[in-house]
Structure formats: C-alpha cells, structure tokens
Design an enzyme around this catalytic site. Sequence first.
Site, short mmCIF file in Angstrom:
data_model
loop_
_atom_site.label_atom_id
_atom_site.label_comp_id
_atom_site.label_asym_id
_atom_site.label_seq_id
_atom_site.Cartn_x
_atom_site.Cartn_y
_atom_site.Cartn_z
N TYR A 63 -11.36 -2.44 -2.91
CA TYR A 63 -11.33 -3.45 -3.97
C TYR A 63 -12.69 -3.54 -4.64
CZ TYR A 63 -6.90 -5.46 -2.23
OH TYR A 63 -5.61 -5.68 -1.86
N HIS A 103 -8.87 -20.72 -1.10
CA HIS A 103 -8.96 -19.35 -1.59
C HIS A 103 -10.40 -18.95 -1.89
CE1 HIS A 103 -8.19 -16.07 -4.67
NE2 HIS A 103 -7.43 -15.69 -3.67
N ASN A 121 4.23 -2.75 -4.97
CA ASN A 121 4.09 -3.88 -5.89
C ASN A 121 5.45 -4.47 -6.24
OD1 ASN A 121 1.32 -3.54 -6.02
ND2 ASN A 121 1.33 -2.52 -8.01
N ARG A 181 -0.19 -15.59 1.61
CA ARG A 181 1.13 -14.95 1.57
C ARG A 181 1.12 -13.56 2.18
NH1 ARG A 181 3.16 -15.74 -3.90
NH2 ARG A 181 4.21 -17.60 -3.10
N ARG A 239 -6.76 -7.37 -15.40
CA ARG A 239 -6.09 -6.30 -14.67
C ARG A 239 -4.57 -6.44 -14.72
NH1 ARG A 239 -4.32 -6.19 -9.31
NH2 ARG A 239 -5.63 -7.95 -8.75
#
Length: 726
Positions: A486, A453, A65, A423, A582
């Site tokens: 996910y 998206h 991250n 990305r 989140r």
Amino acid sequence: MTELETDGPDEAEEPAAAPKLPEDRFSERELSWLAFNNRVLDLARDRQRIPLLERAKFLAIFSSNLDEFFMVRIAGLKRRIDAGVAVPSLTGMMPRELHDAILARTHELVDAQSQVFHEQILPELTANGVELVNWEQLTGEEKQRMRTLFTDRIFPVITPLAVDPSHPFPYISGLSLNVAVLLANPETGMRQFARIKVPTVLDRLVRLGDCRFVPLEEVIVHHLPELFTGMKVLQSATFRVTRNEDIEVEEDDAENLLFALEKELLHSKVGRPPVRLEVDSSIQDDLLELLADELDVSPKEVFRLPAPLDLTALFAIADVDRESLKYPNFLPKTHPNLAPVETSSSADLFKAIRNRDILLHHPYDSFATSVQRLIEQAAADPHVLAIKQTLYRTSGDSPIIDALIEAAEAGKQVLTLVEIKARFDEQNNIAWARKLERHGVHVVYGMVGLKTHCKLMLVVRDEPEGLRRYAHIGTGNYNPKTARQYEDMGLLTCNPIVTEDVARLFNHLSGMTQETRYRRLLVAPQGVRTGLIEAISGEIENHAKGLPARIRIKVNSIIDEAIIDALYRASQAGVEVQLWVRGICGLRPGIPGLSENITVVSILGRFLEHSRLFWFENAGRPLVGIGSADLMHRNLDRRVETIVSITNPGHIAEINQLFDMAFDPRTVTWRLDNRTWTPRTTNEDGSPKRDLQEWLIDSTSRRRRSPATPQRRTLHFQRPGVLPNR
C-alpha cells in the site's frame, strides 16, 4: 487564519447568496465503484506497461473486489429492497432500479473479465510456459497421478451431500466453490441432486509441474463415479454463491461489544441470504433452475461464466517463480533521516526524531526500519514509560503485537485501541485483543457508535530534560505486510503541540472525555468536514481578492455531499480544483457553469494508492495535511479520523511534487469527464507515459542521506500554514 472553536455539530452553512446547484450534480456511488473495478480490469488488459503475471494478479484482484462489493454493498441494497425502503439515492434512483442497473453493469464487466482471461491472459501464459489446463489436456501420466491423488488425498476429505425426502437441500456457504451433480438411479430411473463442496484445505490449483496446474474441481468432476457408486452421473457443473456478509451489531456499551460481535460472527456463518449465483456456462437449464429455486435468486442475479469460476485462484498463478514475467524486485529503502550512522549498526530513532520531523512515504520508505522499528525500540528502551497505539488492521504474525506485549511485560504502560469492527478482520482482531489482554496490555475496543479508524502511536519517554512524547500519525494501518503493498504516508514527530493533541485524543478514546478541540489535528466526527470546508471557503475568498488560490486533494473516495458542493462552489468562483481519487467519485467534473475548473484523475498500479492528502494554496502559504479520512459519510460522521497539519517546508514541497506529477499530462492516469473515466497511457507520439510509482521507485533508489541539521521548530499555532479546526 485563526483557530475557530464551536461546540455545535459538524455541519457547514451555505453562503446566503450562493446560486442553486443542479439536482443531478452527483454520480451514483455503486456505479462509480464499478467504474473503479473496470480500471482494475484495464490493468489486466495493459500489455504495454504491465508484466504478464501482474496482469493475471489484477484479474484476481478484480474478482476479489467484486466479491466484497456484493457481500456488503449489494447485500445492503437488497436488504433495503426486501424491507420496502423506497428512498431514492442522491441521483434519484430507487433501490430496485439501482439494483437492476448494478447487475446489468456487473454482467458486462464479468463478461469482459472472462474475455480478457480466455483470449489474452491464458494464451499468453501458455506461450510463456505457465499453463492452467483442463482434464482433457492432461497427459496419460498426469491423469494417472491425479487418480492417485484423488484416492489418497481428495476422496478422504470431501463429503457428497444428496438431496432426498430425508436430506434437505444443504446450506451453501458464501464464496465456497461447489460441484452440482444430477444423478439417476439405474434401476428406478429416479433423479436425484447432490452437492460436493470443493475442499479449501487443499490447494485450489493442483500443481502438475513447476508452472503447470489443473483446477481441483476438474479432478473431482472426473472422479464422480467413485463418489456415487451404483448411480449414473447425468450431468455436473460448478457453482458459487455470494451471501450477505455485512455484519450488524447492536451496541449497548463497549463492555458488551466484544461479546456481541463474537456472537454475530458465529451467527453469520448460516442464514445469510444469497445475493449472487455464479455457474459454469456449460450448466444445463434444468440443473440451473433447481439451483436458482433452492437458493432463491432471480435470473438477473445468475452469472453464467466459462470455467474456471472464481478467478481469485490466479493469485497462485501470479506467485510462480518467473521473475521475468513480474515487476522488477523492489526493496523499500530506509528513510535517509533514519539510516544508522557509519559507527552504529542501528539508528537511534528517538534522536533522529528530536533532530527533525520525518515524513515517511511507504512503501518507498521502509515500514520495517521506521514505524515498526520505533515500536520495537520503544518496547526495549528502559527510558520509555508508556506506549499508546491504535490498531485497525494488522497481520497475523505482526512483530508490532509482539513488541507491545514485550513492553507490557517489561512494566511499561501500554494502551491499545483495537477496532474489532474492522470489516472482514473482526475475528482476527478479537483474537489479537484477547492475546494482548492476557499479557497485560490495556485494550480498549473503540467507542460506541464509532469505528476508530485513525492511525496513531504515542510514546512517552523519560529524558534528562523531562518527559518527552513522540508520535506517529499515518494514513495507513500498522500492518507490516500491507505496508509493502500500500502507498501511504506518515509523520514522525516530537513537536509538543502535535504530541499534546495526540495525547488528548488518546485520553478521549480511552477515557470517554468530551475533548473536541485540537490545535494541529482535525478530528472526525466533530471537525474534519467543517475544517476542510472552511479551508475551501478560504480559497474562494483568496481568489476573489486576487490572491493565489488552488485546492488539491488525494483520497480513496469522495462522496460526501457537503464537501462536493463546497468544491462545486469553489469551481464556480474560479478556483482551480485538482482531485486525485483512486476509487469512488460522486463529483462530476467538467460541467460548464458547475465544475469546469475541477480536474479528477485516478492512478492505479503496482501499489494500492491509499494515502489521503489535503492541500490548500492559502495565498501562497500552503495549508497541507495528511490523514486517515476519506471524504465519505462513514469517515466523517461514524469514525474517529485524524488529519495532521504538515508545516515543514521540505515536506510541503515533497507533497506538492507528488501532486505535480499526478496531474502532469505525461503521467499515466485515468481522467474523469462527467461520469466517464478514460485511460491515458500514451503520449501523442505513441510513446508510453510515465508511471508515477515506477518514477518514485527510481527516485527513492537514487536518494541520499540529507544533512543532519535539526530543523527549527515553532510552537505558535495561530498562523497561516495550519489547517483550520472547529
């Protein structure tokens, strides 16, 4: 509630009599993101709830991250500083001031990560027979094996690069692990710098046994004399550079976009300025000064850390075969309404969707036996005439790609919108776009100035009653691998209003129509912000009339000022607001007179919470939606996003239960108070709180197939229960 239409911009007007909101009402986006990554670090610290190897994985996720954060967010901030753009952030911080604050907080976090690794994770791994050792801890037999390995496998693939008048300082690629070496000529005494790139074609952690590893750089460092024969090795240290990897492309038109992006990706391999330098804490000052000068990084951008650097290597440790140190195995279940009947080995998904809308909740509901199977059935079904699908990210060996190719080769009309600007997936998506085109798939590369998206699939099927369309609208990518990791939701439907909306949107994306109005969809950039703010305003009106009013939203991030201000207005009016966030939260809850009626919680765990859910009480007839949009400028202004209204009472109840569980004080959460996140993992009596994801796993395993009675469908739109759309 009636449908509202406008051709104007996606802006909401403030009520004329609304009180002025305080200027310091927002939290800094970048610092809020660092708070999120600290919550990831909390998971690595949590001995009570989380198995050891999973805690090691969270340390690796923390590092991964942070790498992306520096490559994109910090790189962009430095670019503004270097360009002299002195525009303050929403909190009033100037770019250089913000940069300094981020670096200071990052130093604190990486020091904490190092402490967790060396004082907790590493000793506990060793105690459980999983060892990460340095050279001095190797046995004599292991050292001999490493010498042989170096001679046979490592030496042939590494290339030492020396710096002298005829050899300039080498380009250091971003995120590569390197060994800096200071040498001396024994005859002249002249010093010389050399760099060795730790090869990525070899495993970073060299396996000594089933659960025993040594870092590859340790093996290299202890064989430096063989690489620099005739020279004296004075000192060495590992280092790692992070560079600006935020790709910028000037878009002229969609036809040139693919080539422009390919060119930019090629260019991005060199010339990107450094934004961070990580070095082994044992490095001597003269060698560090040389590196910092050559790489042009400031002292604040240098991070001295105990070896090993780059703890993403812990992903390999977390993969060792020690099931007792991991989460219990979990196998996603086929949704009850998609399970095959006893007389068949596979379900007819088209029949199942005709019977009722189906709300999927991944990874608890299997992606493979729902979304993936629907695409595969559509590809093989001779009655299917066309398939249309968006692809933002997908896996390299995706069966979805294969199914789309199969459908095209069978003569079906297949349209795929591939977002090549996703990305860090740009190169992969370009490759899949080329492959799809070669096999006859119509590929569209998105719209100029916008990323596509939204998560949409449409299947057109010829049936005895005529053509029927089937749609999937989701919150997550069409990626079979990440669908197991996910948490996401998706709606399978053949409702003609929804499928008409989806068909119109596909036509807009592929044909560049001016379509902006839909009946069951909110679509960004034209309508998501205005639709949500209108729904928030509706809750304020209902509360003023004494009717039931409440707002519940689940997103990855919320930083859009207009929506945050609308939520502040709702809180000031007395409406209860519950936000389940989140990651980044630019809103400050719990401030008297501003946000005392707003509660913000975060849930992190085994699965990445990724779904976006929107709930408005609406005087007792809830408006509920799921979709792809976070509440950020990029999603609302620069992306094509969708939110679909959920009208099935059972689905509404399911989403309501999720919110009830998330905000239940007995559930593990992090709670935000103003700008401070506090973990809440134990009850007052010291017992552990309930883990929501584990509860959902247990609930799914106990689930039974529901009755196959078809639900009654209503085709009337202008009624309470559907999100407003402009």
